[in-house]
Design a protein around this motif. Sequence first.
Motif, PDB file in Angstrom:
ATOM      1  N   ASN A  80       0.808  -1.236   0.000  1.00  0.00           N
ATOM      2  CA  ASN A  80       0.000   0.000   0.000  1.00  0.00           C
ATOM      3  C   ASN A  80       0.835   1.277   0.000  1.00  0.00           C
ATOM      4  O   ASN A  80       0.280   2.370  -0.154  1.00  0.00           O
ATOM      5  N   SER A  81       2.133   1.172   0.169  1.00  0.00           N
ATOM      6  CA  SER A  81       2.979   2.370   0.232  1.00  0.00           C
ATOM      7  C   SER A  81       3.059   3.041  -1.134  1.00  0.00           C
ATOM      8  O   SER A  81       2.895   2.392  -2.168  1.00  0.00           O
ATOM      9  N   PRO A  82       3.298   4.355  -1.166  1.00  0.00           N
ATOM     10  CA  PRO A  82       3.278   5.085  -2.435  1.00  0.00           C
ATOM     11  C   PRO A  82       4.411   4.702  -3.373  1.00  0.00           C
ATOM     12  O   PRO A  82       5.581   4.694  -2.990  1.00  0.00           O
ATOM     13  N   THR A  85       7.232   8.669  -8.930  1.00  0.00           N
ATOM     14  CA  THR A  85       8.457   9.430  -9.168  1.00  0.00           C
ATOM     15  C   THR A  85       8.672  10.551  -8.158  1.00  0.00           C
ATOM     16  O   THR A  85       9.674  11.260  -8.239  1.00  0.00           O
ATOM     17  N   GLU A  86       7.742  10.717  -7.223  1.00  0.00           N
ATOM     18  CA  GLU A  86       7.906  11.752  -6.207  1.00  0.00           C
ATOM     19  C   GLU A  86       9.159  11.476  -5.360  1.00  0.00           C
ATOM     20  O   GLU A  86       9.478  10.319  -5.060  1.00  0.00           O
ATOM     21  N   ALA A  87       9.831  12.530  -4.951  1.00  0.00           N
ATOM     22  CA  ALA A  87      11.088  12.390  -4.212  1.00  0.00           C
ATOM     23  C   ALA A  87      10.909  11.738  -2.852  1.00  0.00           C
ATOM     24  O   ALA A  87      11.875  11.210  -2.289  1.00  0.00           O
ATOM     25  N   ASP A  88       9.693  11.776  -2.291  1.00  0.00           N
ATOM     26  CA  ASP A  88       9.478  11.202  -0.964  1.00  0.00           C
ATOM     27  C   ASP A  88       8.590   9.963  -1.011  1.00  0.00           C
ATOM     28  O   ASP A  88       8.004   9.574   0.002  1.00  0.00           O
ATOM     29  N   ALA A  89       8.506   9.308  -2.171  1.00  0.00           N
ATOM     30  CA  ALA A  89       7.745   8.062  -2.256  1.00  0.00           C
ATOM     31  C   ALA A  89       8.495   6.951  -1.519  1.00  0.00           C
ATOM     32  O   ALA A  89       9.609   7.128  -1.027  1.00  0.00           O
ATOM     33  N   THR A  90       7.874   5.791  -1.444  1.00  0.00           N
ATOM     34  CA  THR A  90       8.522   4.626  -0.831  1.00  0.00           C
ATOM     35  C   THR A  90       9.233   3.789  -1.885  1.00  0.00           C
ATOM     36  O   THR A  90      10.240   3.139  -1.600  1.00  0.00           O
TER      37      THR A  90
END
Length: 454
Positions: A80-82, A85-90
């Motif tokens: 379920n974690s993100p 390409t976001e810098a704070d994704a998992t």
Amino acid sequence: MRLDVDAVLDKLQRETFGYFQHETNPANGLVIDKTAPSWPASIAATGLALACYPVSVERGFMTRAAAVERTLATLRFFWNSPQGTEADATGYQGFYYHFLDMQTGRRAWQCELSTVDSTFLLAGALTAGVYFDADTAEENEVRTLADALYRRANWQWAQDGGTTVTHGWKPESGFLPYRWEGYDEALLLYVLGLGSPTHPLPAKSYTAWTATYRWEQGQGQGQDYLYAGPLFTHQLSHVWIDFRSIQDVFMLGKGIDYFENSRRATYAQQRYAIDNPRKFEGYGSHCWGITASEGPGPGALKLDGIERQFFDYLARGVPYGPDDGTLAPWAVVASLPFAPEIVLPTLDYCLHQAKLTEFNSYGFKASFNPSHPGEPGNPYGWWVSPWHFGLNQGPIVLMIENHRSGLLWRLMRECAPITNGLLRAGFTGGWLQGKVAADPATSNGSLASSRRTP
């Protein structure tokens, strides 16, 4: 040894497993990389924890219900974690960042999306998927999530248009300029990548990898072996895969298997310590184990008239270095299945002469250096790392178990990604005899054996 060997190993396993019991966030299953204040989680340590939970059940360190609960918390978090390409994704493309915040599970330290550390995480998930085979809602969910996580990993993306696999990726700069080439712990990475039913590596990627191998002559007991300097590179893939009597094309040509190769590498470590070319304190037949580890540096000291350079965390290796006198007891224990005849006396030395489990919560600290005096007044009389690392703790528990019962090896023989990956890499013989690889283009079967299909 002074005590019954089985009792010694059981005690060391139990104490070492305590790291995963107490240094884990029970809400998300994330395991701290290192027992330092405010340190992040490591996905490799988390994968090793997932593989250790079955051992803990079998050895009575943890109830099955508690192990299922911890395993489910971990697998649910990663599913379920993100991903993006976001810098704070998992993670991204089914892979995960090397270090994650212990509480939020988001990327820490602007670290890389790590292909090999994701491999260890997925291998731990697959271990859980095979072991937890009961027909209950919870254990069915373990199998379903392990299957889904593995299928999501896009191994073809991780090639970045090349034949071999890249080390990783960052959202700020793209793929790292390094690839998994030369013999190392990436053996497991290529096996899992080849075994994927959704985004498999092409068979030529494995051939391209083995083409970068370096064969050394006359090391250890005068025997040739496939070179990798740090001892851990000869161990981590073997945590999950029983390489006894199975061979790929490369090893068939050399007349040995990867298990025998690791045995020779273990003896090369002992031989190097006996020869002690740089004349460090303590080295000998019962005091060896050079690998990637924490050290007393960076810095220099003049000892007995010799200027010594000491390093901090570094991939130390045999026989070409770097070598600053730092040894890692965990790496010795992780060679137990390969050469118990030299590992057990060394373990006895570490326990009863060097006393390296005293003053510690979880068995052995990461490393020690008998040539470095350490901080004034330290209880050992030489430098000992103040920390435990999850990446060290897991192989102690798991390779002791493979020596004692072969549990991990038996489980993973039932794991379709392992068998498919080995067969597609060209392995034959031994326990693979009679097995047929699924076609990745058409395979839609479960990752575990049919009797464990959810």
